[in-house]
Design a protein around this motif. Structure first.
Motif: not given
Length: 108
Positions: A9-14
């Motif tokens: 996985t990559r590029a996680w945003h919250a």
């Protein structure tokens, strides 16, 4: 996605957002998952049960086959918009088959 291997996985945003004039707050969480089959679609859902720790929300990454199978590595986005009260969560944890993929801190 076959087997129990945790996907890349990559590029996680919250983040917490106010998307409407009525003032409703939403938690937006997204990330990209590397999948080997063109018919696989990633989804983020609320995990059950939720953690007993106040201020944390647990999301589960699910991959659903949809349509004709075709081998092709690609990155696809998983996303969830979840209604919350302002400041309800400070931490988002994402799991895959019980294994933590990522822990995201929300700005307070």
């Amino acid at each position: 996605m076959s087997g129990d291997i945790v996907p890349e996985t990559r590029a996680w945003h919250a983040f917490e957002a106010e998307p409407n004039e009525a003032g409703g707050h939403f938690l937006s969480v997204s990330g990209e998952i590397k999948l080997a089959n063109a018919n696989e679609t990633p989804h983020l859902i609320l995990a059950d049960p939720q953690p007993p720790t106040s201020g944390e929300i647990l999301l589960e990454l699910k991959v659903i086959p949809e349509g004709t199978s075709r081998y092709e590595w690609q990155w696809k986005q998983a996303r969830i918009l979840h209604p919350v009260t302002s400041g309800q969560y400070g931490m988002v944890r994402v799991i895959w088959q019980g294994v933590e993929v990522v822990a995201l801190h929300l700005a307070s």
